[in-house]
Design an enzyme around this catalytic site. Structure first.
Site, PDB file in Angstrom:
ATOM      1  N   ASP A  38     -38.470 104.475 -36.153  1.00 44.32           N
ATOM      2  CA  ASP A  38     -38.817 103.860 -34.791  1.00 44.32           C
ATOM      3  C   ASP A  38     -37.488 102.564 -34.581  1.00 44.32           C
ATOM      4  O   ASP A  38     -37.075 102.083 -35.337  1.00 44.32           O
ATOM      5  CB  ASP A  38     -40.037 103.010 -34.705  1.00 44.32           C
ATOM      6  CG  ASP A  38     -40.556 102.816 -33.111  1.00 44.32           C
ATOM      7  OD1 ASP A  38     -39.921 103.638 -32.356  1.00 44.32           O
ATOM      8  OD2 ASP A  38     -41.509 102.066 -32.902  1.00 44.32           O
ATOM      9  N   TRP A  43     -32.557  99.196 -30.599  1.00 48.27           N
ATOM     10  CA  TRP A  43     -31.036  98.984 -31.512  1.00 48.27           C
ATOM     11  C   TRP A  43     -29.913  99.314 -30.457  1.00 48.27           C
ATOM     12  O   TRP A  43     -29.106  98.253 -30.466  1.00 48.27           O
ATOM     13  CB  TRP A  43     -30.935  99.979 -32.571  1.00 48.27           C
ATOM     14  CG  TRP A  43     -29.942  99.949 -33.491  1.00 48.27           C
ATOM     15  CD1 TRP A  43     -29.581  99.367 -34.667  1.00 48.27           C
ATOM     16  CD2 TRP A  43     -28.395 100.309 -32.977  1.00 48.27           C
ATOM     17  NE1 TRP A  43     -28.270  99.291 -34.891  1.00 48.27           N
ATOM     18  CE2 TRP A  43     -27.629 100.052 -34.187  1.00 48.27           C
ATOM     19  CE3 TRP A  43     -27.925 101.282 -32.206  1.00 48.27           C
ATOM     20  CZ2 TRP A  43     -26.240 100.523 -34.348  1.00 48.27           C
ATOM     21  CZ3 TRP A  43     -26.568 101.649 -32.265  1.00 48.27           C
ATOM     22  CH2 TRP A  43     -25.623 101.385 -33.182  1.00 48.27           C
ATOM     23  N   ASN A  86     -43.541 112.354 -26.849  1.00 46.58           N
ATOM     24  CA  ASN A  86     -42.210 112.149 -26.700  1.00 46.58           C
ATOM     25  C   ASN A  86     -41.433 113.171 -25.418  1.00 46.58           C
ATOM     26  O   ASN A  86     -40.457 112.741 -24.528  1.00 46.58           O
ATOM     27  CB  ASN A  86     -41.221 112.220 -27.677  1.00 46.58           C
ATOM     28  CG  ASN A  86     -41.372 111.310 -28.739  1.00 46.58           C
ATOM     29  OD1 ASN A  86     -40.895 111.499 -30.057  1.00 46.58           O
ATOM     30  ND2 ASN A  86     -41.719 109.885 -28.334  1.00 46.58           N
ATOM     31  N   ILE A 213     -49.652 103.872 -35.868  1.00 46.01           N
ATOM     32  CA  ILE A 213     -49.444 105.268 -36.457  1.00 46.01           C
ATOM     33  C   ILE A 213     -48.787 106.287 -35.551  1.00 46.01           C
ATOM     34  O   ILE A 213     -48.458 107.192 -35.794  1.00 46.01           O
ATOM     35  CB  ILE A 213     -50.895 105.759 -37.202  1.00 46.01           C
ATOM     36  CG1 ILE A 213     -51.342 104.783 -38.289  1.00 46.01           C
ATOM     37  CG2 ILE A 213     -50.677 107.166 -37.855  1.00 46.01           C
ATOM     38  CD1 ILE A 213     -50.408 104.415 -39.351  1.00 46.01           C
TER      39      ILE A 213
HETATM   40  C1  FPP Z   1     -37.643 106.384 -32.047  1.00 47.82           C
HETATM   41  O1  FPP Z   1     -37.121 105.490 -31.410  1.00 47.82           O
HETATM   42  C2  FPP Z   1     -37.028 107.342 -32.287  1.00 47.82           C
HETATM   43  C3  FPP Z   1     -37.324 108.743 -31.845  1.00 47.82           C
HETATM   44  C4  FPP Z   1     -38.415 108.881 -30.834  1.00 47.82           C
HETATM   45  C5  FPP Z   1     -36.319 109.923 -32.036  1.00 47.82           C
HETATM   46  C6  FPP Z   1     -35.925 109.978 -33.487  1.00 47.82           C
HETATM   47  C7  FPP Z   1     -35.039 111.233 -33.689  1.00 47.82           C
HETATM   48  C8  FPP Z   1     -33.849 110.882 -34.322  1.00 47.82           C
HETATM   49  C9  FPP Z   1     -33.584 110.057 -35.208  1.00 47.82           C
HETATM   50  C10 FPP Z   1     -32.963 112.386 -34.314  1.00 47.82           C
HETATM   51  C11 FPP Z   1     -33.330 113.553 -34.836  1.00 47.82           C
HETATM   52  C12 FPP Z   1     -33.866 113.456 -36.111  1.00 47.82           C
HETATM   53  C13 FPP Z   1     -33.425 114.310 -37.100  1.00 47.82           C
HETATM   54  C14 FPP Z   1     -34.493 114.616 -38.500  1.00 47.82           C
HETATM   55  C15 FPP Z   1     -32.157 114.888 -37.354  1.00 47.82           C
HETATM   56  P1  FPP Z   1     -37.377 104.877 -30.038  1.00 47.82           P
HETATM   57  O2  FPP Z   1     -36.401 105.588 -29.104  1.00 47.82           O
HETATM   58  O3  FPP Z   1     -38.898 105.003 -29.906  1.00 47.82           O
HETATM   59  O4  FPP Z   1     -36.903 103.404 -29.962  1.00 47.82           O
HETATM   60  P2  FPP Z   1     -37.589 102.141 -29.268  1.00 47.82           P
HETATM   61  O5  FPP Z   1     -39.094 102.135 -29.779  1.00 47.82           O
HETATM   62  O6  FPP Z   1     -36.516 101.026 -29.467  1.00 47.82           O
HETATM   63  O7  FPP Z   1     -37.707 102.558 -27.730  1.00 47.82           O
END
Ligand code: FPP
Length: 266
Positions: A38, A43, A86, A213
């Site tokens: 997360d 970031w 998502n 979670i």
């Molecule tokens: C959470 O950060 C991240 C996600 C919902 C996406 C994660 C996906 C990847 C890293 C790319 C693909 C994965 C693989 C295994 C190749 P957020 O967007 O919820 O961040 P925030 O809480 O700061 O908004």
């Protein structure tokens, strides 16, 4: 600067990493680690960049984590890449994450295969865009006989819908008399989840500072140790040192599984 001086800091870091690896390996190693990656969006926002830049950097962080997981001899690593919730994000962001998945698998597959990594997915991949589905199929097929670390990518995954799926399948088997009601026990339910056959996670790591979670592996984490990072550590910054910290912390905990004695196995 001569070449020796240039290499010195790198050698020092390698030595330090090796010491931490040796230290962790001298204690019970978790068999299964799962990670909620997360904080990609925050970031990026902190740097005045689009959220997509955070997801891109998030993918980069994965490479070292898989490498270290493999070096430590941890058998299973489950990464939460995309949840059933998502889809509620803006269409463009969903597309970015899907494109990154394709790009990642395309770019890394040979290397993962060479390193004996087995790729699996958990979640309903049938609902993914065709190119994502095909790239996943390719990766899963190519690495299916590998015996090293198994990386489970959770995509279009939600723990509640996973439980609904399992309950329906069990009910169908009972209705068709393939199963007796009395045969339904905890293991049978486990076996009908996407993670059937995989041991429950020993350690769950979540970056980004939120203590929740988020519909991840609800049935499987009954006795999992939880490690939440502080709020300033977003996934793209999660380093192997942070990973070592989380695992060392896990190794110093007493797992009692509801009993009173310490169990020493990971
Ligand atoms: C959470 O950060 C991240 C996600 C919902 C996406 C994660 C996906 C990847 C890293 C790319 C693909 C994965 C693989 C295994 C190749 P957020 O967007 O919820 O961040 P925030 O809480 O700061 O908004």
């Amino acid at each position: 600067m001569n070449f020796e001086n240039f290499l010195k800091p790198r050698r020092k870091k390698q030595e330090k990493d090796q010491n931490r690896i040796d230290d962790i390996k001298s204690k019970p190693i978790p068999k299964h680690i799962c990670i909620i990656m997360d904080g990609n969006g925050r970031w990026a926002e902190k740097r005045g960049l689009p959220r997509s830049a955070g997801h891109r950097q998030g993918v980069e962080a994965i490479r070292d984590i898989i490498k270290i997981t493999s070096e430590l001899g941890i058998k299973y690593l489950t990464l939460y890449a995309f949840s059933t919730e998502n889809w509620k994000r803006p269409k463009k962001e969903v597309e970015t994450i899907m494109d990154l998945l394709v790009e990642y698998l395309n770019r890394e597959l040979d290397n993962l295969h060479k390193n004996n990594v087995k790729i699996m997915t958990i979640g309903d991949i049938s609902l993914l865009p065709r190119k994502v589905y095909e790239e996943i199929e390719k990766a899963v097929n190519k690495t299916r006989y590998n015996t090293g670390v198994q990386v489970n990518i959770a995509i279009n995954y939600g723990a509640r819908s996973e439980i609904v799926m399992a309950v329906k399948e069990i009910a169908r088997k009972v209705a068709s008399k393939e199963l007796n009601l009395e045969e339904i026990d905890e293991k049978l339910i486990s076996d009908h989840l996407y993670t059937g056959g995989i041991p429950d996670p020993d350690l769950l790591i979540r970056t980004g500072g939120d203590w929740r979670i988020s519909n991840f592996l609800l049935y499987q984490i009954a006795y999992t140790e939880l490690w939440f990072s502080d709020a300033t550590l977003y996934w793209p910054d999660f380093s192997i040192n942070n990973y070592f910290d989380a695992i060392s912390d896990f190794q110093n905990r007493q797992r009692r599984y509801g009993g009173i004695e310490t169990r020493k196995d990971g």
